[in-house]
Design a protein around this motif. Structure first.
Motif, PDB file in Angstrom:
ATOM      1  N   LEU A 160       0.807  -1.219   0.000  1.00 27.21           N
ATOM      2  CA  LEU A 160       0.000   0.000   0.000  1.00 27.21           C
ATOM      3  C   LEU A 160       0.842   1.272   0.000  1.00 27.21           C
ATOM      4  CD1 LEU A 160      -2.936  -0.857   2.427  1.00 27.21           C
ATOM      5  CD2 LEU A 160      -3.019  -0.601  -0.050  1.00 27.21           C
ATOM      6  N   ASP A 161       2.113   1.162   0.369  1.00 25.65           N
ATOM      7  CA  ASP A 161       2.956   2.353   0.310  1.00 25.65           C
ATOM      8  C   ASP A 161       3.653   2.484  -1.040  1.00 25.65           C
ATOM      9  OD1 ASP A 161       5.002   0.491   0.343  1.00 25.65           O
ATOM     10  OD2 ASP A 161       5.882   1.169   2.231  1.00 25.65           O
ATOM     11  N   GLY A 162       3.269   1.632  -1.988  1.00 28.53           N
ATOM     12  CA  GLY A 162       3.808   1.728  -3.337  1.00 28.53           C
ATOM     13  C   GLY A 162       5.103   0.987  -3.557  1.00 28.53           C
ATOM     14  N   GLY A 163       5.551   0.224  -2.579  1.00 32.42           N
ATOM     15  CA  GLY A 163       6.797  -0.516  -2.717  1.00 32.42           C
ATOM     16  C   GLY A 163       6.565  -1.998  -2.903  1.00 32.42           C
ATOM     17  N   GLU A 164       7.671  -2.719  -3.028  1.00 37.65           N
ATOM     18  CA  GLU A 164       7.583  -4.174  -3.063  1.00 37.65           C
ATOM     19  C   GLU A 164       7.051  -4.649  -1.711  1.00 37.65           C
ATOM     20  OE1 GLU A 164       8.377  -6.074  -5.563  1.00 37.65           O
ATOM     21  OE2 GLU A 164       9.680  -4.903  -6.870  1.00 37.65           O
ATOM     22  N   PRO A 165       6.359  -5.800  -1.688  1.00 33.57           N
ATOM     23  CA  PRO A 165       5.908  -6.318  -0.394  1.00 33.57           C
ATOM     24  C   PRO A 165       7.073  -6.386   0.584  1.00 33.57           C
ATOM     25  CG  PRO A 165       4.936  -7.591  -2.173  1.00 33.57           C
ATOM     26  CD  PRO A 165       5.943  -6.653  -2.811  1.00 33.57           C
ATOM     27  N   GLN A 220       0.963   5.795 -10.083  1.00 32.29           N
ATOM     28  CA  GLN A 220       1.042   4.527  -9.364  1.00 32.29           C
ATOM     29  C   GLN A 220       2.376   3.818  -9.619  1.00 32.29           C
ATOM     30  OE1 GLN A 220      -1.143   2.705  -7.211  1.00 32.29           O
ATOM     31  NE2 GLN A 220       0.635   1.387  -7.054  1.00 32.29           N
ATOM     32  N   PRO A 221       3.147   3.511  -8.567  1.00 32.61           N
ATOM     33  CA  PRO A 221       4.353   2.697  -8.764  1.00 32.61           C
ATOM     34  C   PRO A 221       3.983   1.298  -9.237  1.00 32.61           C
ATOM     35  CG  PRO A 221       4.368   3.789  -6.623  1.00 32.61           C
ATOM     36  CD  PRO A 221       2.986   3.946  -7.174  1.00 32.61           C
ATOM     37  N   TYR A 222       4.814   0.741 -10.111  1.00 36.09           N
ATOM     38  CA  TYR A 222       4.599  -0.610 -10.629  1.00 36.09           C
ATOM     39  C   TYR A 222       3.196  -0.782 -11.207  1.00 36.09           C
ATOM     40  CZ  TYR A 222       8.653  -1.330  -7.584  1.00 36.09           C
ATOM     41  OH  TYR A 222       9.877  -1.224  -6.966  1.00 36.09           O
ATOM     42  N   ALA A 223       2.748   0.197 -11.959  1.00 41.27           N
ATOM     43  CA  ALA A 223       1.379   0.180 -12.476  1.00 41.27           C
ATOM     44  C   ALA A 223       1.108  -1.036 -13.352  1.00 41.27           C
ATOM     45  CB  ALA A 223       1.105   1.457 -13.255  1.00 41.27           C
ATOM     46  N   ASP A 224       2.136  -1.584 -13.988  1.00 41.53           N
ATOM     47  CA  ASP A 224       1.948  -2.735 -14.873  1.00 41.53           C
ATOM     48  C   ASP A 224       1.649  -4.019 -14.105  1.00 41.53           C
ATOM     49  OD1 ASP A 224       4.522  -2.762 -13.777  1.00 41.53           O
ATOM     50  OD2 ASP A 224       5.402  -3.771 -15.515  1.00 41.53           O
ATOM     51  N   ARG A 225       1.725  -3.983 -12.784  1.00 41.18           N
ATOM     52  CA  ARG A 225       1.456  -5.175 -11.981  1.00 41.18           C
ATOM     53  C   ARG A 225       0.003  -5.241 -11.492  1.00 41.18           C
ATOM     54  NH1 ARG A 225       6.940  -5.896  -8.258  1.00 41.18           N
ATOM     55  NH2 ARG A 225       8.442  -5.414  -9.915  1.00 41.18           N
TER      56      ARG A 225
END
Length: 422
Positions: A160-165, A220-225
């Motif tokens: 939710l903070d836009g990073g990797e889990p 959105q970070p990593y929008a393609d995911r």
């Protein structure tokens, strides 16, 4: 285990028929007790009402008036969630935070079971941080669930903070504390139809049919995911003002605001006001009640102070905004074409602020190092940088094209079946 009266238990045998063409639908909304989470849903509520639907909004008592202004049928519930979430350093602090979330997740259940017993919703709208009560109500009603995200979207691949889990937290919570709290909570809710299976189900949450993210996809970070169940509708863009035409006093006007969830910090506001004094900058402080009358009296002459400001009224004359990186304030600044200087106050805002700086939409300062002088320097830097100006203008366009409440309402309406169910 006692059984509540049938009138308060919504597993009713005579469910209203759904899917009748042209029939107004009923949406139940559950949210997290933060204005930054509630505010982006209110334009969606207004759009649903405009289309003839009914909206029942379960709101923490302190937010009833704000939600009622949208026109929704507001049902208050008592929330004990803390006003500010402090950084967690010990197992006891982690346990306490988890207990706070556990309690908040089911705080609305008594009001929801009582109020919805006579008419179940056709759809449940839930916040990403408030999924327990909504899961139970959706199970009772057999209806779709749509999840909302006030900031970045999150899924199994993106936090939710836009990073990797994040890796597993090295702090292990005190399970005995959580278990005692869970037992007490469960016991208190048995009269409202909660059984052990329901308690476990509430903690897992419902499978959702769609997700509404109140930022544009370009942010959105990593929008393609994210798959096509995620609709990046952005914030409500407001009226179209065409090309940016700054008001005459915009070139040297800055807003300083920390929002409602920040710890009271009068020195922050005084430091900013003093640093800009005599510089030719006009300063507007939105204090959210963090400054008392004595503090205001000590401010330099010419500083404008308000507890709250209307962003749509004030932002058109701002050249820059200094804020705590709350998604609502940042997005409002961007949709008005205003760069930001961010001093994040809450842990979840740190990554958000860094990401915006990476996208060239402003600058981020470490709270421990932020002074009036460094903030003024950052404001002068972002307002003088043509690349930041171009990036902010481009993001303003992305927000306008994301669709806002109209697209969000379209997503919700698409989930209702078109034919009558038996």
């Amino acid at each position: 285990m006692s059984t509540p009266p049938a009138s308060e238990f919504p597993h009713a045998p005579s469910l209203l028929r759904r899917g009748e063409p042209g029939r107004a639908r009923h949406v139940a909304v559950f949210n997290f007790p933060r204005f930054g989470h509630i505010r982006p849903t209110l334009p969606v509520v207004r759009e649903l009402l405009r289309r003839g639907h009914r909206v029942t909004y379960f709101a923490a008592e302190s937010y009833v008036d704000a939600v009622a202004a949208s026109g929704a049928d507001v049902v208050p519930y008592p929330s004990s969630f803390p006003d500010a979430v402090e950084p967690v350093h010990t197992p006891e602090e982690l346990s306490g935070l988890l207990v706070d979330f556990l309690r908040e997740g089911l705080a609305a259940l008594p009001a929801a079971r009582k109020h919805l017993g006579h008419q179940l919703p056709d759809l449940v709208l839930e916040d990403a941080l408030s999924t327990a009560t909504s899961a139970l109500i959706a199970r009772d009603a057999g209806c779709p669930v749509v999840r909302t995200f006030a900031g970045f979207g999150g899924n199994d691949e993106v936090s939710l903070d836009g990073g990797e889990p994040a890796p597993e937290n090295p702090l292990l919570p005190e399970t005995a504390i959580i278990e005692r709290a869970a037992e007490d909570l469960f016991t208190s809710l048995v009269p409202y139809g909660l059984d052990e299976a329901g308690f476990e189900y509430a903690q897992r949450g419902s499978a959702v049919s769609a997700n509404l993210v109140f930022i544009p996809k370009a942010l959105q970070p990593y929008a393609d995911r994210f798959d096509d169940t995620f609709a990046f509708v952005g914030p409500e863009p407001g009226p179209d003002t065409g090309a940016l035409r700054p008001a005459p006093d915009r070139d040297r006007t800055v807003l300083v605001s920390l929002g409602t969830s920040a710890t009271a910090n009068p020195q922050f506001f005084r430091g900013c006001a003093d640093a800009f004094a005599g510089s030719g900058w006009q300063v507007v402080l939105a204090t959210a009640g963090h400054l008392g009358a004595a503090d205001v009296e000590r401010l330099p002459a010419g500083v404008e102070t308000h507890d709250w400001v209307d962003h749509d009224e004030v932002f058109p004359r701002m050249r820059a905004v200094v804020c705590s990186a709350g998604a609502g304030t940042v997005l409002d600044a961007l949709r008005h074409g205003v760069p930001v200087v961010m001093v994040p106050q809450q842990p979840d805002a740190v990554t958000f602020a860094r990401h915006l700086q990476k996208l060239g939409l402003g600058k981020t300062l470490n709270p421990e190092e932020a002074t009036g002088a460094t903030i003024r320097s950052a404001v002068e830097a972002v307002t003088a940088d043509p690349a930041i100006g171009r990036n902010v203008a481009r993001m303003r366009t992305e927000i306008r094209e994301a669709g806002g409440s109209v697209r969000a309402a379209d997503v919700l309406e698409s989930l209702w079946p078109r034919t009558t169910t038996p």
